[in-house]
Design an enzyme around this catalytic site. Structure first.
Site, PDB file in Angstrom:
ATOM      1  N   CYS A  63       0.772  -1.252  -0.148  1.00 39.99           N
ATOM      2  CA  CYS A  63       0.485   0.001   0.183  1.00 39.99           C
ATOM      3  C   CYS A  63       0.654   0.920   0.030  1.00 39.99           C
ATOM      4  CB  CYS A  63      -0.904  -0.065   1.115  1.00 39.99           C
ATOM      5  SG  CYS A  63      -1.993   1.574   1.664  1.00 39.99           S
ATOM      6  N   TRP A  96      -8.035  -7.230   4.231  1.00 41.59           N
ATOM      7  CA  TRP A  96      -6.333  -7.512   4.339  1.00 41.59           C
ATOM      8  C   TRP A  96      -6.573  -8.281   5.721  1.00 41.59           C
ATOM      9  CZ3 TRP A  96      -3.207  -5.732   1.992  1.00 41.59           C
ATOM     10  CH2 TRP A  96      -3.550  -4.374   1.316  1.00 41.59           C
ATOM     11  N   ARG A 130     -14.996   1.550   6.420  1.00 44.74           N
ATOM     12  CA  ARG A 130     -13.603   0.620   5.275  1.00 44.74           C
ATOM     13  C   ARG A 130     -12.765   0.645   6.363  1.00 44.74           C
ATOM     14  NH1 ARG A 130     -15.198  -0.256  -0.051  1.00 44.74           N
ATOM     15  NH2 ARG A 130     -14.216  -1.385   0.680  1.00 44.74           N
ATOM     16  N   VAL A 131     -12.009  -0.736   5.922  1.00 43.89           N
ATOM     17  CA  VAL A 131     -10.993  -1.103   6.921  1.00 43.89           C
ATOM     18  C   VAL A 131      -9.792  -0.827   6.302  1.00 43.89           C
ATOM     19  CG1 VAL A 131      -9.896  -2.387   8.398  1.00 43.89           C
ATOM     20  CG2 VAL A 131     -12.509  -2.838   8.064  1.00 43.89           C
ATOM     21  N   THR A 132      -9.130   0.639   6.243  1.00 42.26           N
ATOM     22  CA  THR A 132      -7.781   0.312   5.417  1.00 42.26           C
ATOM     23  C   THR A 132      -6.425   0.352   6.352  1.00 42.26           C
ATOM     24  OG1 THR A 132      -8.192   2.507   6.145  1.00 42.26           O
ATOM     25  CG2 THR A 132      -8.474   1.904   4.270  1.00 42.26           C
ATOM     26  N   VAL A 133      -5.838  -0.048   6.000  1.00 45.92           N
ATOM     27  CA  VAL A 133      -3.904   0.624   6.448  1.00 45.92           C
ATOM     28  C   VAL A 133      -3.044   1.305   6.042  1.00 45.92           C
ATOM     29  CG1 VAL A 133      -3.036  -1.910   6.761  1.00 45.92           C
ATOM     30  CG2 VAL A 133      -3.062  -0.997   4.941  1.00 45.92           C
ATOM     31  N   GLU A 148      -4.645   7.541   9.624  1.00 45.68           N
ATOM     32  CA  GLU A 148      -4.890   8.550   8.145  1.00 45.68           C
ATOM     33  C   GLU A 148      -3.354   9.051   7.549  1.00 45.68           C
ATOM     34  OE1 GLU A 148      -6.212  10.030   5.690  1.00 45.68           O
ATOM     35  OE2 GLU A 148      -4.445  10.555   4.919  1.00 45.68           O
ATOM     36  N   TYR A 195      -5.551   4.980  -8.461  1.00 47.37           N
ATOM     37  CA  TYR A 195      -7.110   4.635  -7.990  1.00 47.37           C
ATOM     38  C   TYR A 195      -7.980   4.908  -9.071  1.00 47.37           C
ATOM     39  CZ  TYR A 195      -4.505   2.908  -4.561  1.00 47.37           C
ATOM     40  OH  TYR A 195      -3.204   1.471  -3.308  1.00 47.37           O
TER      41      TYR A 195
HETATM   42  N1  LIG Z   1      -6.429   7.802   3.706  1.00 47.45           N
HETATM   43  C1  LIG Z   1      -6.314   6.714   4.380  1.00 47.45           C
HETATM   44  C2  LIG Z   1      -6.063   5.839   3.201  1.00 47.45           C
HETATM   45  C3  LIG Z   1      -5.431   4.163   2.880  1.00 47.45           C
HETATM   46  C4  LIG Z   1      -6.044   3.240   1.718  1.00 47.45           C
HETATM   47  O1  LIG Z   1      -6.849   3.789   1.142  1.00 47.45           O
HETATM   48  N2  LIG Z   1      -5.726   1.463   1.981  1.00 47.45           N
HETATM   49  C5  LIG Z   1      -5.838   0.913   1.498  1.00 47.45           C
HETATM   50  C6  LIG Z   1      -4.636   0.360   0.891  1.00 47.45           C
HETATM   51  S1  LIG Z   1      -3.233   1.072  -0.122  1.00 47.45           S
HETATM   52  C7  LIG Z   1      -6.886  -0.165   2.070  1.00 47.45           C
HETATM   53  O2  LIG Z   1      -6.459  -0.047   3.143  1.00 47.45           O
HETATM   54  N3  LIG Z   1      -8.136  -0.335   1.177  1.00 47.45           N
HETATM   55  C8  LIG Z   1      -9.103  -1.247   2.014  1.00 47.45           C
HETATM   56  C9  LIG Z   1     -10.065  -0.851   1.783  1.00 47.45           C
HETATM   57  O3  LIG Z   1     -10.255   0.571   0.863  1.00 47.45           O
HETATM   58  O4  LIG Z   1     -10.839  -1.763   1.831  1.00 47.45           O
HETATM   59  C10 LIG Z   1      -4.493   6.985   4.611  1.00 47.45           C
HETATM   60  O5  LIG Z   1      -3.714   7.365   3.407  1.00 47.45           O
HETATM   61  O6  LIG Z   1      -3.971   6.855   5.337  1.00 47.45           O
END
Ligand SMILES: N[C@@H](CCC(=O)N[C@@H](CS)C(=O)NCC(=O)O)C(=O)O
Length: 324
Positions: A63, A96, A130-133, A148, A195
């Site tokens: 990521c 993830w 959403r579950v983001t890293v 963030e 994206y």
């Molecule tokens: N705003 C966040 C965006 C993070 C993000 O979108 N990470 C993506 C991976 S590249 C993610 O985990 N996506 C999972 C999803 O959207 O379900 C940041 O910059 O920390």
């Protein structure tokens, strides 16, 4: 790929129907700040003081947003003070995961969880989103400080300086205004622009994203033909935020996200600059190219349904860059 609704996992792809085929990234919800003395930062609540060993960072090597935070952890000598877990590159129906059957995937070294969504519900059992890293976790308060990356790199830039003694400053006061301006264009047209191209589900949405993307690359090529870094002679966060996208461009975005008018290696200055940042001390070890190439091609089955991982160009990241 999916999301949590009231703490329950739902497997669903991004909704682009309601936006005419355009991908809209949702805003991060945990926006607290680690500060030197635990005072509140620009957003969120107080109580997160910089302390060695207190915080844990969950990242994906694939990521680009998480990669920024790994780079700052490295640049600011935080490796002994902030522990990490690295997710598996495949992000499928459960999001993830902490599976370990891929070199470099560590599992959840803090709780032994199976999935990243468990970290979110640990912080908020009713979390919706959403579950983001990246995820920056506080072991003391048992919650997420921030998810963030733009905020996390600013915390790392200065909050721990008294602990590490490293006072390198990538967000210097006098450059903050021009940094914000450069960041803003690069975020919208390039970091997130790739994206917008790749996740577009209508020709119109793709067309609307592709021109601004290459206009920005042309603009950056001009800047870098005159200056060593984006803001002149000084290396700033704007460079690192750009770097994680440039690094992924030729191996992934060019083909997988259809950003194929040109490659980074077609721009002499951008390409040499990307190599210079790659070769900056400590940075190469934050790059997990296997996870990068695997993640995108294997996880996005709406784009690549047979999950075939392409052969990819051989890129010589270590070739002399001549930009000292
Ligand atoms: N705003 C966040 C965006 C993070 C993000 O979108 N990470 C993506 C991976 S590249 C993610 O985990 N996506 C999972 C999803 O959207 O379900 C940041 O910059 O920390």
């Amino acid at each position: 790929m999916g999301l949590l609704i009231d703490g329950i996992w739902h497997d669903q792809w991004y909704d682009t129907k309601s936006t005419g085929g355009a991908f809209k990234r949702s805003a991060a919800q945990f926006r607290n700040w680690i500060t030197v003395d635990g005072r509140a930062g620009p957003t969120g609540r107080a109580g997160f003081a910089a302390e060695s060993g207190r915080y844990h960072l969950y990242v994906s090597l694939a990521c680009p947003w998480a990669h920024r935070t790994l780079i700052f952890r490295q640049l600011k000598d935080l490796s002994d003070h902030i522990s990490i877990s690295v997710v598996h590159p495949d992000m499928l129906d459960k999001g993830w995961t902490f599976a370990k059957d891929e070199h470099g995937a560590t599992g959840d070294t803090l709780f032994g969880s199976g999935f990243a969504h468990e970290i979110y519900t640990r912080a908020d059992p009713k979390y919706s989103g959403r579950v983001t890293v990246p995820i920056l976790w506080d072991k003391k308060e048992n919650t997420i400080v921030s998810n963030e990356s733009a905020d996390i790199i600013r915390m790392f830039n200065s909050a721990f300086d008294d602990i590490t003694g490293n006072r390198d400053d990538y967000w210097p006061e006098e450059l903050r205004e021009p940094i914000e301006a450069v960041n803003s264009r690069i975020y919208s047209t390039l970091n997130n622009g790739v994206y917008k191209c790749g996740f577009a589900t209508s020709q119109e949405a793709y067309d609307a994203a592709i021109d601004p993307l290459f206009e920005t690359l042309d603009w950056l090529e001009d800047i870098l033909s005159e200056h060593r870094f984006l803001l002149g002679e000084q290396l700033t966060e704007a460079d690192w935020r750009l770097f994680t996208t440039l690094l992924r461009f030729d191996p992934v975005y060019h083909l997988h996200f259809k950003c194929n008018r040109k490659r980074i290696i077609d721009y002499p200055n951008l390409w040499a600059y990307t190599r210079a940042l790659f070769q900056h001390p400590g940075v190469a070890k934050t790059v997990g190219m296997d996870h990068i190439v695997r993640h995108y091609h294997y996880s996005h089955d709406t784009i690549n349904p047979h999950r075939i991982i392409p052969t990819n160009p051989q890129i010589d990241w270590l070739a002399p860059h001549g930009r000292d």
